[in-house]
Design a protein around this motif. Sequence first.
Motif, short mmCIF file in Angstrom:
data_model
loop_
_atom_site.label_atom_id
_atom_site.label_comp_id
_atom_site.label_asym_id
_atom_site.label_seq_id
_atom_site.Cartn_x
_atom_site.Cartn_y
_atom_site.Cartn_z
N MET A 58 34.06 -52.33 -45.95
CA MET A 58 32.79 -52.99 -46.50
C MET A 58 32.60 -54.38 -46.44
N ALA A 59 33.47 -55.12 -46.07
CA ALA A 59 33.21 -56.62 -45.54
C ALA A 59 32.63 -56.54 -44.10
N ARG A 60 33.22 -55.62 -43.41
CA ARG A 60 32.80 -55.77 -41.96
C ARG A 60 31.31 -55.20 -42.21
N ASP A 61 30.93 -54.41 -42.97
CA ASP A 61 29.30 -53.94 -42.85
C ASP A 61 28.46 -54.88 -43.57
N HIS A 67 32.65 -59.61 -32.59
CA HIS A 67 33.74 -60.62 -32.15
C HIS A 67 34.85 -60.90 -33.03
N VAL A 68 34.87 -60.46 -34.22
CA VAL A 68 35.68 -61.04 -35.27
C VAL A 68 36.49 -59.88 -35.69
N ALA A 69 37.82 -59.78 -35.47
CA ALA A 69 38.81 -58.96 -35.78
C ALA A 69 38.94 -58.52 -37.14
N ASP A 70 39.36 -57.47 -37.41
CA ASP A 70 39.88 -56.85 -38.78
C ASP A 70 40.68 -57.69 -39.53
N ASP A 71 41.61 -58.48 -38.84
CA ASP A 71 42.51 -58.87 -39.73
C ASP A 71 41.86 -60.25 -40.61
N HIS A 72 40.75 -60.70 -39.95
CA HIS A 72 40.05 -62.02 -40.52
C HIS A 72 39.52 -61.35 -41.77
N TYR A 73 38.84 -60.22 -41.59
CA TYR A 73 38.23 -59.43 -42.85
C TYR A 73 39.28 -59.11 -43.88
N ALA A 74 40.38 -58.63 -43.33
CA ALA A 74 41.69 -58.34 -44.36
C ALA A 74 41.80 -59.69 -45.18
N ALA A 75 42.15 -60.76 -44.38
CA ALA A 75 42.60 -61.95 -45.14
C ALA A 75 41.25 -62.41 -46.24
N ALA A 76 40.06 -62.04 -45.86
CA ALA A 76 38.93 -62.48 -46.74
C ALA A 76 38.95 -61.86 -47.85
N VAL A 77 39.39 -60.58 -47.94
CA VAL A 77 39.42 -59.60 -49.24
C VAL A 77 40.83 -59.55 -49.77
N LYS A 78 41.77 -59.96 -49.28
CA LYS A 78 43.10 -59.99 -49.81
C LYS A 78 43.10 -60.73 -51.47
N THR A 139 32.75 -67.30 -48.55
CA THR A 139 33.86 -68.47 -48.58
C THR A 139 35.16 -67.89 -47.94
N GLY A 140 35.50 -66.41 -48.25
CA GLY A 140 36.79 -65.89 -47.89
C GLY A 140 36.74 -65.74 -46.21
N LEU A 141 35.64 -65.44 -45.40
CA LEU A 141 35.63 -64.98 -44.33
C LEU A 141 35.46 -66.41 -43.39
N TYR A 142 34.47 -67.10 -43.85
CA TYR A 142 33.91 -68.23 -43.01
C TYR A 142 34.59 -69.55 -43.08
N ASN A 143 35.68 -69.61 -44.06
CA ASN A 143 36.45 -70.67 -44.23
C ASN A 143 37.73 -70.54 -43.57
N GLN A 144 38.09 -69.68 -43.12
CA GLN A 144 39.05 -69.39 -42.13
C GLN A 144 39.16 -70.26 -40.92
N VAL A 147 38.78 -68.48 -37.65
CA VAL A 147 37.31 -67.63 -37.41
C VAL A 147 36.21 -68.67 -36.65
N TRP A 148 36.49 -69.91 -37.04
CA TRP A 148 35.64 -71.24 -36.76
C TRP A 148 35.39 -71.15 -35.16
N PRO A 149 36.62 -70.99 -34.32
CA PRO A 149 36.14 -71.04 -32.83
C PRO A 149 35.36 -69.99 -32.21
N LEU A 150 35.34 -68.88 -32.93
CA LEU A 150 34.65 -67.51 -32.57
C LEU A 150 33.08 -67.97 -32.71
N PHE A 151 32.77 -68.68 -33.56
CA PHE A 151 31.36 -68.87 -33.72
C PHE A 151 31.05 -70.47 -33.23
N GLY A 152 31.96 -71.11 -32.37
CA GLY A 152 31.61 -72.43 -31.98
C GLY A 152 31.75 -73.58 -32.67
#
Length: 174
Positions: A58-61, A67-78, A139-144, A147-152
Amino acid sequence: MTKTMERRGMTRRELLTRSAAVTAALMIGPNLVAGVSGAWAMEVSHVSPQTMATLIQMARDIYPHDHVADDHYAAAVKSYDNADQAAMIEEGIASLNSAAQGRGHGSYLDTGWERDRVDILRAMEASAFFQTIRGGLVTGLYNQKAVWPLFGYEGESYSKGGYIDRGFDDINWI
């Protein structure tokens, strides 16, 4: 005359391989969510592994980034795996699965096409469950920091002299 030695038992390599497999099997419990690639895993304690896997999808959708791996989404919903929110999360995922079944799919996770999953989410975007998940993901996804370098994004700039002298206009992904 040469003697042929007959090997009995197992070699040291076989012993180590089997020991590692048994140890891994003992460490993995029924409350484990593993990534599709097998490169990451997460243990849950208050929601079911199926619910957590559905939350990750759901978070991925909601915020799709190829270009963001599932483990970052998992950390966001943990953070939703807690006693206070477990009932709300389980109920919300049940309604999400029910909506998917109403459209002819087995569950939300079984819905193969992203477009179909997004349609299911759009139908329930006014619900409190959806708004809670969507708001927490910002905040859960974009404050990691990972993830920051993936977006520049290089992080805060004050301690490095600010953006003016560090190429504030060198963004190449816009």
